[in-house]
Design a protein around this motif. Sequence first.
Motif, short mmCIF file in Angstrom:
data_model
loop_
_atom_site.label_atom_id
_atom_site.label_comp_id
_atom_site.label_asym_id
_atom_site.label_seq_id
_atom_site.Cartn_x
_atom_site.Cartn_y
_atom_site.Cartn_z
N UNK A 101 0.77 -1.05 -0.11
CA UNK A 101 0.01 -0.05 -0.06
C UNK A 101 0.90 1.33 0.11
N UNK A 102 1.95 1.28 0.86
CA UNK A 102 2.86 2.47 0.93
C UNK A 102 3.58 2.53 -0.52
N UNK A 103 3.93 1.60 -1.10
CA UNK A 103 4.58 1.74 -2.31
C UNK A 103 3.44 2.21 -3.40
N UNK A 104 2.17 1.44 -3.32
CA UNK A 104 1.32 2.09 -4.40
C UNK A 104 1.06 3.25 -4.02
N UNK A 105 1.01 3.94 -2.82
CA UNK A 105 0.79 5.40 -2.55
C UNK A 105 1.58 6.31 -3.41
N UNK A 106 3.05 5.90 -2.90
CA UNK A 106 4.04 6.66 -3.69
C UNK A 106 3.79 6.69 -5.19
N UNK A 107 3.53 5.55 -5.74
CA UNK A 107 3.35 5.69 -7.32
C UNK A 107 2.19 6.40 -7.43
N UNK A 108 1.31 6.59 -6.74
CA UNK A 108 0.11 7.48 -6.90
C UNK A 108 0.62 8.72 -6.61
N UNK A 109 1.32 9.22 -5.79
CA UNK A 109 1.86 10.41 -5.48
C UNK A 109 2.66 10.98 -6.93
N UNK A 110 3.61 10.13 -7.23
CA UNK A 110 4.60 10.44 -8.24
C UNK A 110 3.73 10.63 -9.62
N UNK A 111 2.72 9.64 -9.72
CA UNK A 111 1.90 9.68 -11.11
C UNK A 111 0.98 11.25 -10.91
N UNK A 112 0.48 11.60 -9.55
CA UNK A 112 -0.34 12.56 -9.57
C UNK A 112 0.30 13.96 -9.79
N UNK A 113 1.75 13.92 -9.31
CA UNK A 113 2.39 15.09 -9.58
C UNK A 113 2.67 15.26 -11.15
N UNK A 114 3.17 14.28 -11.74
CA UNK A 114 3.53 14.35 -13.04
C UNK A 114 2.13 14.43 -13.79
N UNK A 115 1.26 13.97 -13.56
CA UNK A 115 -0.10 14.16 -14.43
C UNK A 115 -0.66 15.74 -14.11
N UNK A 116 -0.37 16.29 -13.01
CA UNK A 116 -0.71 17.65 -12.61
C UNK A 116 -0.27 18.67 -13.57
N UNK A 117 1.02 18.14 -14.07
CA UNK A 117 1.88 19.25 -15.05
C UNK A 117 1.72 18.57 -16.47
N UNK A 118 1.51 17.41 -16.65
CA UNK A 118 1.59 16.87 -17.98
C UNK A 118 0.60 15.71 -18.13
N UNK A 119 0.14 15.64 -19.38
CA UNK A 119 -0.95 14.93 -19.73
C UNK A 119 -0.45 13.48 -20.18
N UNK A 120 0.19 12.80 -19.28
CA UNK A 120 0.55 11.39 -19.37
C UNK A 120 0.05 10.34 -18.57
#
Length: 308
Positions: free
Chosen positions: A164-183
């Motif tokens: 779950x921790x690693x999953x949320x880290x992935x969600x956090x990284x993905x969320x930050x990237x998605x906030x700035x880029x449409x990927x």
Amino acid sequence: MAHEHHNHNHSHGPGHHHHHAGENIKVAFFLNFGFTILELVGGLMINSVAILSDALHDLGDSLSLGLAWYFEKVAKKDRDKEFTFGYKRFSLLGAIINSVILLVGSGFILSEAIPRILHPEPVNAPGMIGFAILGIVVNGAAVLRLKSGDSLNERVVRLHLLEDVLGWVAVLVGGIVLYFFDLPVIDPLLSIGITIYVLYNVVQNLRHGLKIMLQGTPANVNLDEVKTKLVQLPSVQAVHDLHIWTMDGTYNILTLHAVVPNHTSLAEAEVIKQQVRTAMADMDISHVTIELELPSEECSHEGCEPAI
């Protein structure tokens, strides 16, 4: 004449781990279950299918934690007529069931993530970031709570929460990237990578648990070293029919036949048994059953075999 001894030498070293195991799992259960409820409410409020899907996964984790908590409590029960070796192996049963649940859950995650590589879906980036931070804090606290636990059950539960921790880290990284880029394809790629890592560890734990259930030699005990240490004792001429297994990964059990000199008295036999108990306690063996034999005697057990 053969002397038989059943020793209940209870170690307070590695075998003493269950004292805090149930309490640790209980805290992890309430942390995880409380956060699951929060995810369900939050996912509905921000209309995020991704958060709701993770809530479903966390709900499965909560059920597994509850099961592990129950089995840890059962494992503390004293032995009785129904289970003469006690209930320690119930903790192992919980670990195996949890591993199977985690395998199924990982399969579910992969079935959701792989199609999203081909057909990425839009994600609510700010919502992802907010829940990811909260998820890392809550599940990270639960992982730290179980960090000192050494039971197989605690390790499997810790793996649940680490996923779950690693999953949320992935969600956090993905969320930050998605906030700035449409990927949007980044999110399922990260999820697949984490799930493969978790699956590898689950398979290792499952193999370890099944080896214990099949009464394999404990990983922390070297059979050759045990035999060498026994025959080095002053009055032990040879050992055979030597078997070592473990109840739960830490409470190790040894049975053996030891050949001692002719004319060994009962008092001398008791000294030999005590020497064996002391030597084996130093090798993380908690329960020893010894049968002493004289050189002129044949092994009294049908199918008696020499030491491996």
